[in-house]
Design a protein around this motif. Structure first.
Motif, PDB file in Angstrom:
ATOM      1  N   TYR A  35      43.861  40.847  31.732  1.00 37.24           N
ATOM      2  CA  TYR A  35      42.541  41.462  31.874  1.00 37.24           C
ATOM      3  C   TYR A  35      41.443  40.430  32.125  1.00 37.24           C
ATOM      4  CZ  TYR A  35      44.890  45.378  29.474  1.00 37.24           C
ATOM      5  OH  TYR A  35      45.755  46.375  29.108  1.00 37.24           O
ATOM      6  N   GLN A  53      39.361  37.783  34.220  1.00 36.05           N
ATOM      7  CA  GLN A  53      39.088  37.377  35.601  1.00 36.05           C
ATOM      8  C   GLN A  53      38.996  35.858  35.667  1.00 36.05           C
ATOM      9  OE1 GLN A  53      35.654  40.078  36.433  1.00 36.05           O
ATOM     10  NE2 GLN A  53      36.739  40.465  38.330  1.00 36.05           N
ATOM     11  N   SER A  65      46.599  46.162  38.992  1.00 32.25           N
ATOM     12  CA  SER A  65      45.456  45.980  38.098  1.00 32.25           C
ATOM     13  C   SER A  65      44.189  45.847  38.914  1.00 32.25           C
ATOM     14  CB  SER A  65      45.639  44.749  37.209  1.00 32.25           C
ATOM     15  OG  SER A  65      45.624  43.550  37.973  1.00 32.25           O
ATOM     16  N   LEU A 103      40.129  44.662  38.184  1.00 31.16           N
ATOM     17  CA  LEU A 103      39.164  44.070  37.268  1.00 31.16           C
ATOM     18  C   LEU A 103      37.828  43.958  37.988  1.00 31.16           C
ATOM     19  CD1 LEU A 103      41.311  41.065  35.917  1.00 31.16           C
ATOM     20  CD2 LEU A 103      41.122  43.344  34.913  1.00 31.16           C
ATOM     21  N   SER A 117      33.422  42.953  37.225  1.00 29.10           N
ATOM     22  CA  SER A 117      32.352  42.562  36.308  1.00 29.10           C
ATOM     23  C   SER A 117      31.046  42.448  37.075  1.00 29.10           C
ATOM     24  CB  SER A 117      32.675  41.234  35.613  1.00 29.10           C
ATOM     25  OG  SER A 117      32.762  40.180  36.547  1.00 29.10           O
ATOM     26  N   ARG A 148      31.864  44.941  32.188  1.00 27.59           N
ATOM     27  CA  ARG A 148      33.221  44.581  32.597  1.00 27.59           C
ATOM     28  C   ARG A 148      34.097  45.833  32.602  1.00 27.59           C
ATOM     29  NH1 ARG A 148      33.424  38.961  32.140  1.00 27.59           N
ATOM     30  NH2 ARG A 148      31.966  38.073  30.610  1.00 27.59           N
ATOM     31  N   ALA A 168      38.302  47.076  33.380  1.00 25.18           N
ATOM     32  CA  ALA A 168      39.698  46.682  33.613  1.00 25.18           C
ATOM     33  C   ALA A 168      40.572  47.924  33.658  1.00 25.18           C
ATOM     34  CB  ALA A 168      40.183  45.744  32.507  1.00 25.18           C
TER      35      ALA A 168
END
Length: 679
Positions: free
Chosen positions: A158, A160, A249, A251, A253, A271, A273
């Motif tokens: 998770y 970055q 996945s 991710l 932000s 953020r 995820a």
């Protein structure tokens, strides 16, 4: 089609970035664009700088390639600080020039980490630091605890990695000081600390066998002269090699910062995820043994090998939002206030299409919401550095596996004092008291840092603290930890790090409930844990001789257990590489290329319970023989605008595993590229 969408998005965003003034006035913008006539004027904060480990000096990414001088405004942001000056720090100039897939690989050069790899990329594998793993590590992103509040665990998938500028590893003696969890180890990822008025875009893409791909986009922009905006989006995907082993996945932000004055900066961070791996359970070795005369040949065949759990998967998404105020009361007195909220929702499924009540069917939903507040203060004088941290949070969970909606409240107050920070001998004392629904948990320690000569220092520290035996548990135990370190860094081309450590728990950690999944059934298992006691040594170093760079790390680990269990971590493990590093074509090409070997001694691998994200020793598991693999790596930076990556991993096609019957990748090629766009 996937790559075309990426190219279109990048192109549009880069055009948008070029169309913004980024805090440059109309008059000065014209001067900045014509680099052949006038010096570029930058009306903003500090220039974003990243150290070029190969060239041995900082590269100013906000300036024109002609390297003309820039005029910098005096406005500045107050940004995230390290937890402790005694911490070990790994910078992006180290890990961005090495072979890696995701954030956990950045820790390989420290000599302190070991990854219980599940072989296939994107799996929720456990990463150890100082021999301690899930439930023993507090992971922080820019000062905020990122651990899941229902399990106490943080999955490094998770994190970055592309936006991280440095990784802070506080000494083992100080690991418990930070955040509401009294974990022995802390890991702190700190994002890019430079702020540039000139728009900056960074795009990375790589591809590997079985349609494994990774894409990361980062955009930094200044609006209205002072409003800093940063966006990062990452996608990692792998199609199936072994059946049901694919993963995906996402991710993302977003960060905003606005300096109300030179002393006060307001910020907000969001953020997101989303993680969905197929939990294929590794290869079903029992079936292979019954069908084939040479089972090892089938074990490493992605097409023929049967898998243990063909219809099991896990998905989770997380949201985290925080608001911060950082205030520099004077040049020596820093204060920070953060209000935050987090949410995690997880789904676990096995044989979901089976009839309700079937022995192998499982459908579990879990969620937890957290709200909290934390404060940080730091006072620096010529004779003393005082740091104080306090916080309080409340978590509420919902779980279809357990009954009820548990609520977990936690608070903490910690402080440290370092004496004579400008002298060669710097002693420190520190203490913490934390509390939860069930317990009050005190702890204290002391350390000293001695600078023998310029670039050569010695550290020693020890502490004792109480912690709960499990997350949300009523029982507690006392941990004692100690670490000694030697650092030698007299030049960028010659750096060595040596750590010796020891830790133990006063009594057994306790019992744990597990869910053991097989192809058509799920069974509950309760295991008893021994007292924890271990000693270790970690070494890492780099030595440059002309154009050659010799880099390596070595970990030695001994666990003292009382029940005669075999070693769960290799006695010796590490990596060593030799690289050619040079600058060519009038600084237009910076290159690093060479061979890297990874190795480990014999050990007995643990089995995974992927529902509880924990590991255990399964009876009858055979030991893994000592092994090593060899890879070729090349990274070339072209005119500070693009970096090309090439990896030929496992050149000798070694066949082995680190977790029972989860084969490591065979020989394969990975290609990647990074684009950096300025102004």
């Amino acid at each position: 089609m996937y790559i075309y969408k990426i190219i279109i998005i990048v192109f549009c965003l880069s055009l948008f970035a070029q169309g913004q003034s980024g805090g440059i006035t109309d008059k000065t913008a014209a001067a900045a664009t014509d680099s052949t006539k006038k010096k570029p004027v930058i009306d903003s904060l500090r220039i974003l700088q990243r150290t070029d480990s190969l060239a041995g000096k900082a590269s100013n990414v906000a300036t024109d390639t002609t390297k003309k001088k820039a005029v910098i405004d005096t406005v500045r942001f107050q940004q995230q600080k390290q937890f402790a000056q005694q911490s070990r720090v790994i910078t992006d100039s180290t890990f961005l020039w090495n072979d890696y897939r995701y954030f956990a690989d950045f820790l390989g050069s420290s000599g302190l980490s070991f990854k219980r790899s599940l072989g296939t990329s994107g799996q929720p594998e456990e990463v150890l630091l100082y021999g301690l793993g899930n439930g023993m590590i507090s992971a922080f992103e820019d000062g905020e605890l990122a651990n899941n509040r229902s399990s106490g665990i943080f999955n490094l998938n998770y994190m970055q990695g592309e936006g991280v500028e440095k990784i802070e590893l506080p000494p083992l003696s100080r690991g418990f000081l930070y955040g509401p969890l009294n974990n022995p180890v802390s890991l702190h990822a700190i994002g890019t600390s430079g702020i540039s008025g000139v728009p900056y875009t960074r795009v990375k893409y790589f591809q590997a066998p079985f349609l494994e791909g990774f894409f990361d986009f980062r955009q930094q922009q200044m609006f209205f002269k002072k409003l800093y905006f940063a966006l990062e989006v990452s996608n990692r995907k792998k199609d199936e090699g072994y059946a049901a082993s694919g993963s995906s996945s996402w991710l993302a932000s977003v960060q905003l910062m606005y300096p109300l004055s030179k002393k006060l900066t307001l910020g907000a961070t969001y953020r997101f995820a989303k993680f969905a791996p197929g939990l294929f359970g590794g290869v079903d070795m029992d079936s292979i043994k019954g069908l084939y005369k040479k089972p090892d040949e089938v074990l490493y065949d992605e097409i023929l090998a049967p898998i243990a759990t063909p219809d099991r998967y896990y998905s989770t998404f997380q949201n985290a939002l925080s608001f911060s105020a950082r205030y520099l009361y004077s040049e020596n007195f820093y204060n920070e206030l953060v209000v935050y909220g987090r949410e995690s929702v997880s789904k676990f499924r096995m044989n979901a299409e089976d009839t309700l009540g079937s022995p192998g069917r499982m459908s579990i939903n879990q969620s937890v919401k957290t709200a909290g507040l934390k404060l940080q203060h730091e006072l620096i004088t010529d004779e003393l550095i005082v740091s104080v941290n306090e916080g309080i949070e409340n978590s509420t969970g919902r779980d279809t596996f357990y009954t009820g909606n548990p609520t977990y409240r936690a608070w903490y107050l910690s402080g440290s004092a370092t004496f004579f920070p400008k002298r060669s001998i710097q002693p420190s004392v520190f203490a913490k008291i934390a509390g939860s629904n069930n317990n009050t948990l005190p702890g204290a320690g002391a350390d000293v840092n001695v600078t023998l000569f310029k670039g050569i220092s010695v550290y020693a520290g020890m502490a004792a603290f109480q912690r709960e035996k499990g997350f949300w548990a009523k029982d507690k135990t006392t941990f004692t930890v100690a670490e000694g370190r030697l650092e030698y860094a007299v030049s960028p081309g010659e750096q060595y790090y040596l750590s010796v450590y020891h830790y133990r728990s006063a009594d057994a950690v306790g019992k744990r409930d597990l869910l053991v999944a097989e192809k058509n059934s799920i069974s509950k298992l309760t295991v008893s844990e021994d007292k924890i006691e271990a000693s270790g040594i970690a070494f890492s170093g780099i030595k440059k001789i002309g154009y050659l760079s010799i880099e390596g790390s070595l970990s030695g680990f001994i666990a003292q257990n009382k029940t005669g269990k075999s070693a769960e971590i290799p006695l010796l493990s590490g990596q060593a590489g030799i690289y050619y590093c040079n600058v060519h074509f009038d600084s237009s090409l910076v290159i690093k290329t060479g061979l890297n070997a990874r190795f480990f001694s014999q050990f007995t691998p643990l089995a995974y319970d992927l529902f509880f994200n924990t590991t255990y020793q399964k009876v009858g598991t055979a030991a893994v023989a000592a092994n090593a693999d060899l890879s070729y790596f090349m990274a070339g930076e072209i005119k500070k605008r693009a970096i090309v990556y090439f990896t030929w991993e496992n050149i000798l096609d070694r066949m082995y595993y680190l977790t029972a019957y989860y084969p490591m990748p065979r020989r394969g090629i990975r290609l990647g590229i990074v684009w950096q766009l300025y102004n």
